[in-house]
Design a protein around this motif. Structure first.
Motif, PDB file in Angstrom:
ATOM      1  N   ARG A  96      -2.847  -1.404  -2.752  1.00 56.21           N
ATOM      2  CA  ARG A  96      -3.049  -2.303  -1.619  1.00 56.21           C
ATOM      3  C   ARG A  96      -3.601  -3.626  -2.119  1.00 56.21           C
ATOM      4  O   ARG A  96      -4.215  -3.722  -3.184  1.00 56.21           O
ATOM      5  N   TYR A 146      -4.395   3.954   3.606  1.00 59.25           N
ATOM      6  CA  TYR A 146      -4.288   2.555   3.206  1.00 59.25           C
ATOM      7  C   TYR A 146      -5.457   2.163   2.315  1.00 59.25           C
ATOM      8  O   TYR A 146      -5.276   1.542   1.255  1.00 59.25           O
ATOM      9  N   ALA A 194       0.810  -1.225   0.000  1.00 62.06           N
ATOM     10  CA  ALA A 194       0.000   0.000   0.000  1.00 62.06           C
ATOM     11  C   ALA A 194       0.839   1.269   0.000  1.00 62.06           C
ATOM     12  O   ALA A 194       0.287   2.371   0.049  1.00 62.06           O
TER      13      ALA A 194
END
Length: 439
Positions: free
Chosen positions: A201, A195, A169
């Motif tokens: 991610r 995130y 991420a």
């Protein structure tokens, strides 16, 4: 090693009572107190305290050949305590030593203190008290200063995170750098949003496992969590509840959580499939993660500081050993409890089984303080959890804390699932709590 004392009650009270009966009551077959005619001391416990596994019973019996130790164990703490309450009400039939879990210690101090030896009245009380964290000693203390048990393990909290998921991420992976991301819970949520918004991610991965990973540690960082100094529930007037609810419901409402029920089957499976990148991490959680992931998890996880720790730390879990004052061998049982919970043995329990000490003396020893975890990417876990324990704020506890937290956790899950708004869920939680504690 994961401590199964933290699991939820599953066994029936009848089964628990039968198990608790084994080795309890009536003393031993021989009460002579010599190597040829030893006293049998019974230990009534739940889950895994680890003393037998660490060889401490055998060592004590070698040091004291006039003593034999027998242990009986109930798997789940809730069922264990139901059985113990029955014996407390009867005033008989208890083991020489009884385990007392954090979820039940407030009930014991408020309603059953006279049934246990008062460690604050021992000749060496000052010496005993000086070896424990003050908050651990206080949690087993009555309002008039009695102390109903000596602490075994403790659960100071940190934040565990998946290094590989952070790297994917675009977040730092070094624990110092990760800790610097979230000095406060607001910073933690901002990191969670970063995130969640990351285009790189892992697909399907959420920032945190459950809203409870925010609520449970944050609520204990307030001046008040669930109760006033007399153990009466005050959830609607609690600064800890207000702050923790706002933070956890925001995490749930913003889609930062995997919306998993902690300790459920789906949650267990999620450790291995990368469904979440962070989880609130009391010291015993390291063993739980290891047990769920096995060898494949080695080197994936690391440990950072809990958000908000600069203001106050947090703790989850822990137990005590108490000596029923109606026992036939009170003096010998008291000596055994003092030995099992002494700093030297608490060091052993940490190095052999991962039980973080409730003794500050043990935690400050090099054997604990300098410990690193190879499995958790060489995280300096002795220092991380020692710093966390040093910063724990003593908040009053009460007999309904477990039920209160369960109510908030269940309500937060409905927010994460999109079934209720934060305000609706908060009302649901208060209604559920009222059903438990009364008007």
């Amino acid at each position: 090693m994961f401590d199964h004392r933290r699991g939820r009650a599953a066994a029936s009270a009848a089964v628990a009572l039968a198990l608790l009966t084994a080795g309890c009551g009536g003393g031993s077959a021989a009460d002579g107190g010599s190597a040829d005619d030893p006293i049998t001391l019974t230990m009534g416990l739940y889950g895994t305290f680890g003393y037998e596994e660490a060889g401490l019973y055998e060592e004590y019996m070698e040091l004291h050949p006039e003593i034999r130790i027998e242990q009986s164990v109930v798997a789940q703490s809730g069922a264990y305590y139901q059985a113990l309450q029955t014996r407390l009400a009867a005033g008989s039939g208890m083991a020489d030593v009884q385990g007392i879990e954090i979820g039940f210690v407030a009930d014991v101090t408020a309603n059953h203190a006279d049934a246990f030896v008062d460690f604050a009245a021992q000749d060496n009380a000052d010496e005993l008290e000086g070896t424990f964290y003050d908050w651990k000693w206080d949690q087993a203390s009555t309002t008039d200063g009695r102390v109903i048990g000596l602490g075994t393990d403790a659960g100071p909290q940190a934040m565990c995170y998946r290094q590989d998921l952070f790297e994917a991420a675009g977040l730092p992976t070094d624990p110092a750098a990760v800790s610097a991301l979230w000095p406060t819970w607001d910073d933690y949520l901002a990191t969670g949003q970063q995130y969640t918004d990351s285009a790189t991610r892992q697909e399907g991965s959420s920032f945190v496992d459950s809203p409870n990973s925010v609520f449970a540690p944050a609520v204990r960082q307030g001046d008040v969590a669930y109760d006033d100094e007399d153990g009466n529930p005050v959830v609607e007037d609690s600064d800890g509840v207000e702050t923790a609810w706002d933070l956890a419901s925001q995490a749930a409402d913003d889609g930062l959580t995997a919306s998993l029920a902690q300790f459920g089957d789906d949650w267990n499976a999620a450790f291995s499939n990368g469904a979440f990148a962070t989880i609130a991490c009391p010291s015993w959680m390291l063993g739980y993660i290891t047990s769920q992931m096995g060898d494949e998890g080695a080197g994936l996880w690391n440990v950072a500081t809990l958000p908000g720790q600069a203001e106050a730390g947090s703790t989850w879990g822990g137990s005590w050993l108490g000596v029923p004052s109606s026992g036939e061998h009170v003096e010998e049982a008291t000596a055994l409890v003092e030995w099992l919970t002494a700093p030297e043995q608490q060091v052993r329990m940490f190095t052999d089984g991962g039980f973080f000490p409730s003794s500050s003396t043990a935690a400050e020893s090099p054997e604990v303080a300098d410990t690193v975890s190879e499995y958790f990417s060489d995280a300096p876990i002795g220092q991380v959890f020692g710093d966390a324990a040093d910063s724990v704020r003593r908040t009053p506890i009460g007999p309904y804390d477990t039920q209160i937290q369960d109510a908030f956790s269940a309500a937060l899950t409905t927010v994460a699932d999109g079934d209720r708004t934060p305000d609706e869920a908060y009302t649901d939680a208060l209604n559920a709590i009222e059903q438990v504690v009364g008007g």
